[in-house]
Design an enzyme around this catalytic site. Structure first.
Site, PDB file in Angstrom:
ATOM      1  N   GLU A   1       0.869  -1.178   0.000  1.00 59.85           N
ATOM      2  CA  GLU A   1       0.000   0.000   0.000  1.00 59.85           C
ATOM      3  C   GLU A   1       0.903   1.223   0.000  1.00 59.85           C
ATOM      4  OE1 GLU A   1      -3.025  -0.164  -0.584  1.00 59.85           O
ATOM      5  OE2 GLU A   1      -3.412  -2.281  -0.201  1.00 59.85           O
ATOM      6  N   LEU A   2       1.094   1.813  -1.154  1.00 57.95           N
ATOM      7  CA  LEU A   2       2.080   2.873  -1.318  1.00 57.95           C
ATOM      8  C   LEU A   2       1.388   4.228  -1.459  1.00 57.95           C
ATOM      9  CD1 LEU A   2       4.435   0.796  -3.642  1.00 57.95           C
ATOM     10  CD2 LEU A   2       4.406   0.915  -1.143  1.00 57.95           C
TER      11      LEU A   2
END
Length: 472
Positions: free
Chosen positions: A217-218
């Site tokens: 999850e960037l």
């Protein structure tokens, strides 16, 4: 038990303990999972005030509104949703077997993977730690949770949250980058990381040595497109909320704005007026969250200085109380006349800086977005339905919100995740349960099964039958 760099208990020992516990009970009954989740939900509610105070200390100052709206309430809401839906999610999914495998039956059964690793960030230290953990536990796994070293006060409360019976299912780990590096190299059954793209690459590389599947999850630069049909005042309200919540320190915060040239001046004027109304005391106000650290504050002021040197114009809604270096507090800074050579147009901003770019044709705005990495979020502000549909079809992003910002992440029944440089994989909702589960192909045959005898004899009758079925 909590582990940090000074602990004598190694990460490997912690992992082995959880692995042994999982192997002894490889399928935790659904009712026991639900009991764990219900108890955890109650404890979050009980510790609400402590959590709010602790996060504020870690930030230097964080509004209770930001912690409640962005951390505690979404977490409690997610737990309630999982508790309600888990019995249905965990049921085997019956599938069509086809005539060639008649009279057998086939289904997909959902099995826990094992020990899951979760690396949490600092910007939403409650929600982004607890939600992936409870999703993994809901799927029947054991969990190791690595907390951010930037939120020590919050971590103390989270330790209390994960004490007693829950620590048999989740071990809390603390420490800096060295601990994080060792953590990501453990042979997890699955590893979820929330943070920057640069660190995400390192986590993925480390996990690859064990062939550990990862969910990343960037973030990145989430654009806003304002269409020609937009109500500019409403667009400005929506934009201001999205940019100022948590002082812009959100992975899905609006990063930059693309606005029709004819509406640019009006948008800036509305943003300034609304900011003066809602944040009239600037950095002295109690409704403005601080930047997490002095280093991040200097990073943001560095962006502004470099942009100004390269010809950008910086618009400050207030004449004073826009910055406080000592308390690392910053008000809204609108930046125009920007170009891609400026660092603020290259890096994810993660702060209350808002670059605005004008466009002549909608396709010009879309082309600009397509020339850059796929964003985690795309925002469309405007009432033109054909334009909305066109933008959505022409762009690729992790999430989309139309005439809203940020809140798409809190929708319980849909997946959340990025694409390309903004992330990999999903969690939230049923997709989160599936992420942390092994979907096992399960075929069941009864005592009546003539197919086996025909296969063993290499029967020509069977071949003719299969050709008739498949080659028509």
């Amino acid at each position: 038990m909590t582990t940090d760099t000074s602990d004598t208990v190694s990460l490997t020992t912690q992992f082995d303990g959880l692995q042994d516990a999982f192997l002894s009970t490889p399928y935790l009954p659904i009712n026991k999972r639900i009991t764990l989740l219900k108890n955890l939900r109650l404890r979050i509610v009980e510790l609400e005030e402590e959590l709010v105070d602790a996060v504020s200390k870690d930030f230097g100052y964080r509004t209770a509104f930001d912690t409640l709206l962005g951390d505690i309430l979404p977490t409690v809401q997610t737990l309630a949703h999982i508790i309600k839906k888990l019995p249905n999610w965990s049921k085997p999914s019956n599938r069509a077997v086809g005539l060639s495998l008649w009279p057998s039956k086939v289904s997909v059964t959902y099995q826990p993977k094992g020990v899951v690793g979760v690396i949490a960030p600092w910007n939403y230290p409650i929600q982004l730690a607890i939600v992936p953990v409870v999703t993994a536990i809901a799927a029947g796994n054991r969990v190791m949770l690595k907390l951010s070293e930037f939120t020590p006060h919050t971590n103390v409360v989270l330790e209390k949250l994960f004490s007693d019976e829950i620590q048999e299912h989740c071990k809390v780990i603390q420490g800096g980058s060295e601990v994080a590096s060792e953590f990501s190299s453990l042979p997890f059954a699955h590893l979820l990381f929330t943070g920057s793209t640069a660190v995400g690459k390192l986590v993925m590389a480390s996990a690859s040595h064990n062939l550990t599947p990862v969910t990343l999850e960037l973030g990145g630069k989430s654009p806003v497109i304002i269409t020609e049909q937009a109500d500019i005042k409403k667009a400005a309200q929506t934009l201001l909320f999205g940019k100022m919540a948590n002082a812009g320190q959100i992975c899905v915060a609006p990063d930059y704005v693309l606005v029709p040239q004819a509406l640019e001046h009006q948008l800036i004027q509305q943003l300034c007026e609304l900011y003066k109304k809602h944040f009239k005391e600037g950095v002295e106000g109690k409704n403005l969250t601080s930047i997490i650290s002095d280093a991040h504050y200097k990073r943001l002021t560095g962006y502004l200085a470099q942009a100004q040197e390269l010809g950008a114009t910086i618009v400050k809604p207030l004449e004073q109380n826009q910055q406080d270096a000592e308390k690392h507090r910053m008000g809204l800074h609108i930046v125009t006349q920007v170009s891609d050579e400026m660092q603020l147009m290259q890096d994810e901003l993660f702060g209350p800086i808002l670059p605005i770019m004008s466009y002549n044709k909608l396709d010009d705005a879309i082309d600009y977005i397509k020339q850059h990495h796929h964003p985690l979020a795309l925002y469309i502000l405007g009432q033109d339905k054909p334009a909305q549909d066109y933008i959505i079809k022409q762009t690729l992003s992790g999430t989309v919100a139309v005439n809203d910002t940020l809140v798409q992440v809190t929708a319980d029944d849909v997946p959340f995740g990025g694409v390309g440089h903004s992330g990999m994989g999903h969690y939230h909702g049923k997709e989160g349960f599936l992420t942390f589960s092994h979907a096992k192909n399960t075929l069941v045959s009864g005592s009546f099964n003539p197919r086996v005898g025909m296969l063993l004899k290499q029967s020509n009758v069977l071949i003719k039958l299969l050709k008739w079925l498949y080659i028509k």
